[in-house]
Design a protein around this motif. Structure first.
Motif, PDB file in Angstrom:
ATOM      1  N   UNK A  35      -9.907   5.172  -2.016  1.00  0.00           N
ATOM      2  CA  UNK A  35     -11.195   5.617  -1.481  1.00  0.00           C
ATOM      3  C   UNK A  35     -11.185   5.674   0.041  1.00  0.00           C
ATOM      4  N   UNK A  36     -10.573   4.689   0.663  1.00  0.00           N
ATOM      5  CA  UNK A  36     -10.475   4.686   2.120  1.00  0.00           C
ATOM      6  C   UNK A  36      -9.590   5.828   2.612  1.00  0.00           C
ATOM      7  N   UNK A  37      -8.505   6.087   1.905  1.00  0.00           N
ATOM      8  CA  UNK A  37      -7.634   7.205   2.281  1.00  0.00           C
ATOM      9  C   UNK A  37      -8.366   8.537   2.160  1.00  0.00           C
ATOM     10  N   UNK A  38      -9.143   8.689   1.081  1.00  0.00           N
ATOM     11  CA  UNK A  38      -9.930   9.921   0.888  1.00  0.00           C
ATOM     12  C   UNK A  38     -10.985  10.073   1.980  1.00  0.00           C
ATOM     13  N   UNK A  56      -9.364  -2.591  -8.888  1.00  0.00           N
ATOM     14  CA  UNK A  56     -10.375  -2.593  -7.828  1.00  0.00           C
ATOM     15  C   UNK A  56      -9.713  -2.409  -6.459  1.00  0.00           C
ATOM     16  N   UNK A  57      -8.623  -3.104  -6.213  1.00  0.00           N
ATOM     17  CA  UNK A  57      -7.931  -3.003  -4.929  1.00  0.00           C
ATOM     18  C   UNK A  57      -7.370  -1.602  -4.705  1.00  0.00           C
ATOM     19  N   UNK A  66       0.815  -1.210   0.000  1.00  0.00           N
ATOM     20  CA  UNK A  66       0.000   0.000   0.000  1.00  0.00           C
ATOM     21  C   UNK A  66       0.845   1.256   0.000  1.00  0.00           C
ATOM     22  N   UNK A  67       1.926   1.247   0.774  1.00  0.00           N
ATOM     23  CA  UNK A  67       2.822   2.408   0.833  1.00  0.00           C
ATOM     24  C   UNK A  67       3.481   2.630  -0.532  1.00  0.00           C
ATOM     25  N   UNK A  68       3.879   1.541  -1.183  1.00  0.00           N
ATOM     26  CA  UNK A  68       4.477   1.660  -2.512  1.00  0.00           C
ATOM     27  C   UNK A  68       3.462   2.235  -3.506  1.00  0.00           C
ATOM     28  N   UNK A  69       2.240   1.734  -3.463  1.00  0.00           N
ATOM     29  CA  UNK A  69       1.201   2.224  -4.372  1.00  0.00           C
ATOM     30  C   UNK A  69       0.956   3.710  -4.144  1.00  0.00           C
ATOM     31  N   UNK A  70       0.852   4.111  -2.896  1.00  0.00           N
ATOM     32  CA  UNK A  70       0.621   5.517  -2.592  1.00  0.00           C
ATOM     33  C   UNK A  70       1.783   6.369  -3.085  1.00  0.00           C
ATOM     34  N   UNK A 101      -7.154  11.544   4.785  1.00  0.00           N
ATOM     35  CA  UNK A 101      -5.691  11.516   4.727  1.00  0.00           C
ATOM     36  C   UNK A 101      -5.142  11.990   3.388  1.00  0.00           C
ATOM     37  N   UNK A 102      -5.919  11.890   2.339  1.00  0.00           N
ATOM     38  CA  UNK A 102      -5.517  12.419   1.049  1.00  0.00           C
ATOM     39  C   UNK A 102      -6.694  13.162   0.436  1.00  0.00           C
ATOM     40  N   UNK A 103      -6.334  14.103  -0.411  1.00  0.00           N
ATOM     41  CA  UNK A 103      -7.347  14.872  -1.131  1.00  0.00           C
ATOM     42  C   UNK A 103      -6.997  14.838  -2.597  1.00  0.00           C
ATOM     43  N   UNK A 104      -7.999  14.878  -3.435  1.00  0.00           N
ATOM     44  CA  UNK A 104      -7.751  14.966  -4.865  1.00  0.00           C
ATOM     45  C   UNK A 104      -8.035  16.389  -5.293  1.00  0.00           C
ATOM     46  N   UNK A 105      -7.286  16.821  -6.266  1.00  0.00           N
ATOM     47  CA  UNK A 105      -7.447  18.219  -6.662  1.00  0.00           C
ATOM     48  C   UNK A 105      -7.598  18.441  -8.110  1.00  0.00           C
TER      49      UNK A 105
END
Length: 67
Positions: A56-59, A49-50, A16-20, A63-67
């Motif tokens: 989605x969970x981070x949003x 999907x994963x 997950x950290x790598x993906x982020x 913890x994260x925002x999309x801009x």
């Protein structure tokens, strides 16, 4: 990860950290999904999907925002 506004922690595993990090580096979700599908030998749709679920969970946790 720490949401400094709420004080809640959220932990990512190594994958997950790598993906982020790849997303923060500017890669698209589709590109990261393709990388994961090839690396882990899973269907691209499953990787997509994963990753969509993770972001989605981070949003939703703020913890994260999309801009």
């Amino acid at each position: 990860m720490l949401n400094q506004r709420t004080g809640h922690y959220w932990q990512l595993n190594q994958t997950g950290a790598y993906a982020l990090q790849r997303l923060l580096d500017g890669c698209t979700l589709d590109h990261v999904a393709e990388e994961f599908a090839a690396h882990f030998g899973i269907a691209p749709a499953q990787a997509q999907q994963d990753l969509t679920a993770m972001t989605g969970q981070l949003r939703s946790s703020g913890l994260v925002e999309t801009g």
